[in-house]
Scaffold this motif. Sequence first.
Motif, PDB file in Angstrom:
ATOM      1  N   UNK A  92      16.524   3.340  -2.286  1.00 52.08           N
ATOM      2  CA  UNK A  92      17.004   4.429  -3.133  1.00 52.08           C
ATOM      3  C   UNK A  92      18.179   3.887  -3.928  1.00 52.08           C
ATOM      4  N   UNK A  93      18.094   4.007  -5.248  1.00 51.00           N
ATOM      5  CA  UNK A  93      19.139   3.441  -6.103  1.00 51.00           C
ATOM      6  C   UNK A  93      19.671   4.529  -7.022  1.00 51.00           C
ATOM      7  N   UNK A  94      20.960   4.795  -6.908  1.00 51.29           N
ATOM      8  CA  UNK A  94      21.624   5.652  -7.887  1.00 51.29           C
ATOM      9  C   UNK A  94      21.953   4.760  -9.072  1.00 51.29           C
ATOM     10  N   UNK A  95      21.383   5.076 -10.208  1.00 48.59           N
ATOM     11  CA  UNK A  95      21.434   4.170 -11.347  1.00 48.59           C
ATOM     12  C   UNK A  95      22.781   4.175 -12.052  1.00 48.59           C
ATOM     13  N   UNK A  96      23.107   3.021 -12.613  1.00 45.65           N
ATOM     14  CA  UNK A  96      24.374   2.824 -13.306  1.00 45.65           C
ATOM     15  C   UNK A  96      24.540   3.819 -14.457  1.00 45.65           C
ATOM     16  N   UNK A  97      23.465   4.044 -15.195  1.00 49.33           N
ATOM     17  CA  UNK A  97      23.526   4.970 -16.325  1.00 49.33           C
ATOM     18  C   UNK A  97      22.206   5.738 -16.402  1.00 49.33           C
ATOM     19  N   UNK A  98      22.160   6.672 -17.316  1.00 52.90           N
ATOM     20  CA  UNK A  98      20.986   7.528 -17.423  1.00 52.90           C
ATOM     21  C   UNK A  98      19.791   6.778 -18.017  1.00 52.90           C
ATOM     22  N   UNK A  99      18.605   7.065 -17.492  1.00 53.46           N
ATOM     23  CA  UNK A  99      17.377   6.525 -18.065  1.00 53.46           C
ATOM     24  C   UNK A  99      16.493   7.682 -18.521  1.00 53.46           C
ATOM     25  N   UNK A 100      15.535   7.357 -19.345  1.00 50.90           N
ATOM     26  CA  UNK A 100      14.566   8.357 -19.787  1.00 50.90           C
ATOM     27  C   UNK A 100      13.389   8.293 -18.820  1.00 50.90           C
ATOM     28  N   UNK A 101      13.378   9.188 -17.854  1.00 47.57           N
ATOM     29  CA  UNK A 101      12.368   9.128 -16.796  1.00 47.57           C
ATOM     30  C   UNK A 101      10.955   9.320 -17.337  1.00 47.57           C
ATOM     31  N   UNK A 102      10.827  10.011 -18.469  1.00 48.00           N
ATOM     32  CA  UNK A 102       9.487  10.233 -19.052  1.00 48.00           C
ATOM     33  C   UNK A 102       8.913   8.946 -19.652  1.00 48.00           C
ATOM     34  N   UNK A 103       9.786   8.026 -20.050  1.00 46.53           N
ATOM     35  CA  UNK A 103       9.331   6.788 -20.676  1.00 46.53           C
ATOM     36  C   UNK A 103       9.616   5.601 -19.749  1.00 46.53           C
ATOM     37  N   UNK A 104       9.286   5.776 -18.484  1.00 46.10           N
ATOM     38  CA  UNK A 104       9.513   4.733 -17.495  1.00 46.10           C
ATOM     39  C   UNK A 104       8.246   4.617 -16.658  1.00 46.10           C
ATOM     40  N   UNK A 106      13.276   3.111 -19.301  1.00 47.07           N
ATOM     41  CA  UNK A 106      13.828   3.158 -20.655  1.00 47.07           C
ATOM     42  C   UNK A 106      15.269   3.658 -20.585  1.00 47.07           C
ATOM     43  N   UNK A 107      16.175   2.917 -21.150  1.00 42.00           N
ATOM     44  CA  UNK A 107      17.579   3.339 -21.156  1.00 42.00           C
ATOM     45  C   UNK A 107      17.754   4.548 -22.066  1.00 42.00           C
ATOM     46  N   UNK A 108      18.616   5.434 -21.658  1.00 40.61           N
ATOM     47  CA  UNK A 108      18.944   6.583 -22.502  1.00 40.61           C
ATOM     48  C   UNK A 108      19.721   6.101 -23.716  1.00 40.61           C
ATOM     49  N   UNK A 109      20.702   5.210 -23.462  1.00 41.61           N
ATOM     50  CA  UNK A 109      21.465   4.611 -24.563  1.00 41.61           C
ATOM     51  C   UNK A 109      20.995   3.179 -24.722  1.00 41.61           C
ATOM     52  N   UNK A 110      20.230   2.939 -25.792  1.00 40.42           N
ATOM     53  CA  UNK A 110      19.703   1.598 -26.006  1.00 40.42           C
ATOM     54  C   UNK A 110      20.797   0.652 -26.477  1.00 40.42           C
ATOM     55  N   UNK A 111      20.561  -0.606 -26.233  1.00 38.05           N
ATOM     56  CA  UNK A 111      21.460  -1.672 -26.670  1.00 38.05           C
ATOM     57  C   UNK A 111      22.851  -1.562 -26.069  1.00 38.05           C
ATOM     58  N   UNK A 112      22.951  -0.895 -24.942  1.00 35.33           N
ATOM     59  CA  UNK A 112      24.198  -0.883 -24.185  1.00 35.33           C
ATOM     60  C   UNK A 112      23.918  -1.653 -22.894  1.00 35.33           C
ATOM     61  N   UNK A 153       0.867  -1.182   0.000  1.00 35.20           N
ATOM     62  CA  UNK A 153       0.000   0.000   0.000  1.00 35.20           C
ATOM     63  C   UNK A 153       0.899   1.224   0.000  1.00 35.20           C
ATOM     64  N   UNK A 154       0.305   2.382  -0.267  1.00 31.58           N
ATOM     65  CA  UNK A 154       1.060   3.655  -0.275  1.00 31.58           C
ATOM     66  C   UNK A 154       2.311   3.566  -1.145  1.00 31.58           C
ATOM     67  N   UNK A 155       2.183   2.936  -2.291  1.00 36.14           N
ATOM     68  CA  UNK A 155       3.350   2.761  -3.159  1.00 36.14           C
ATOM     69  C   UNK A 155       3.725   4.095  -3.791  1.00 36.14           C
ATOM     70  N   UNK A 156       4.986   4.462  -3.653  1.00 38.96           N
ATOM     71  CA  UNK A 156       5.499   5.667  -4.314  1.00 38.96           C
ATOM     72  C   UNK A 156       6.762   5.275  -5.067  1.00 38.96           C
ATOM     73  N   UNK A 157       6.789   5.626  -6.335  1.00 34.96           N
ATOM     74  CA  UNK A 157       7.974   5.371  -7.146  1.00 34.96           C
ATOM     75  C   UNK A 157       8.345   6.677  -7.829  1.00 34.96           C
ATOM     76  N   UNK A 158       9.554   7.129  -7.604  1.00 35.35           N
ATOM     77  CA  UNK A 158      10.038   8.326  -8.271  1.00 35.35           C
ATOM     78  C   UNK A 158      11.213   7.902  -9.152  1.00 35.35           C
ATOM     79  N   UNK A 159      11.041   8.071 -10.460  1.00 35.40           N
ATOM     80  CA  UNK A 159      12.109   7.711 -11.387  1.00 35.40           C
ATOM     81  C   UNK A 159      12.678   9.004 -11.966  1.00 35.40           C
ATOM     82  N   UNK A 160      13.942   9.234 -11.670  1.00 36.26           N
ATOM     83  CA  UNK A 160      14.643  10.400 -12.214  1.00 36.26           C
ATOM     84  C   UNK A 160      15.669   9.874 -13.218  1.00 36.26           C
ATOM     85  N   UNK A 161      16.355  10.786 -13.892  1.00 36.38           N
ATOM     86  CA  UNK A 161      17.299  10.366 -14.935  1.00 36.38           C
ATOM     87  C   UNK A 161      18.421   9.469 -14.404  1.00 36.38           C
ATOM     88  N   UNK A 162      18.823   9.700 -13.157  1.00 39.53           N
ATOM     89  CA  UNK A 162      19.949   8.939 -12.612  1.00 39.53           C
ATOM     90  C   UNK A 162      19.627   8.245 -11.300  1.00 39.53           C
TER      91      UNK A 162
END
Length: 126
Positions: A52-64, A78-84, A26-35
């Motif tokens: 809280x996870x500092x991501x390995x690489x940049x993601x597209x927060x709008x498409x997540x 969504x990865x910023x750099x696809x196929x990597x 319950x009370x699920x909150x997910x905040x996805x930022x670029x990093x």
Amino acid sequence: PRQPAKTLWYDRPRYVFLEFCVEDSTDVKVVIEDHRLVFSCKNADGVEFYNEINLYARVNSKDSREKRSDRSITCFMRKWKEKVAWPRITKENIKPAWLSVDFDNWRDWEGDEEVERAMVEQYAEV
């Protein structure tokens, strides 16, 4: 008292998937930022989970997005750099005790894009 949720992750050509294993959340909150991703929720017993996870690489927060089920909350970013390939999900080269690779879903990418697209579409319909 907060504690991290057990988390599984796997890598795909276009997306990175994270599954937070909390039943009856319950009370699920997910905040996805670029990093960064911040996750919090409570379970049926009122235990508060926070990751809280500092991501390995940049993601597209709008498409997540995230999808909640009775057993877990799955985020796909969504990865910023696809196929990597991402060798890990965290920016820091450390593996927290609560984080594991989801070997059931981890596989070679050969011819995998259609499978991935189907999974994302399946999540998007919910």
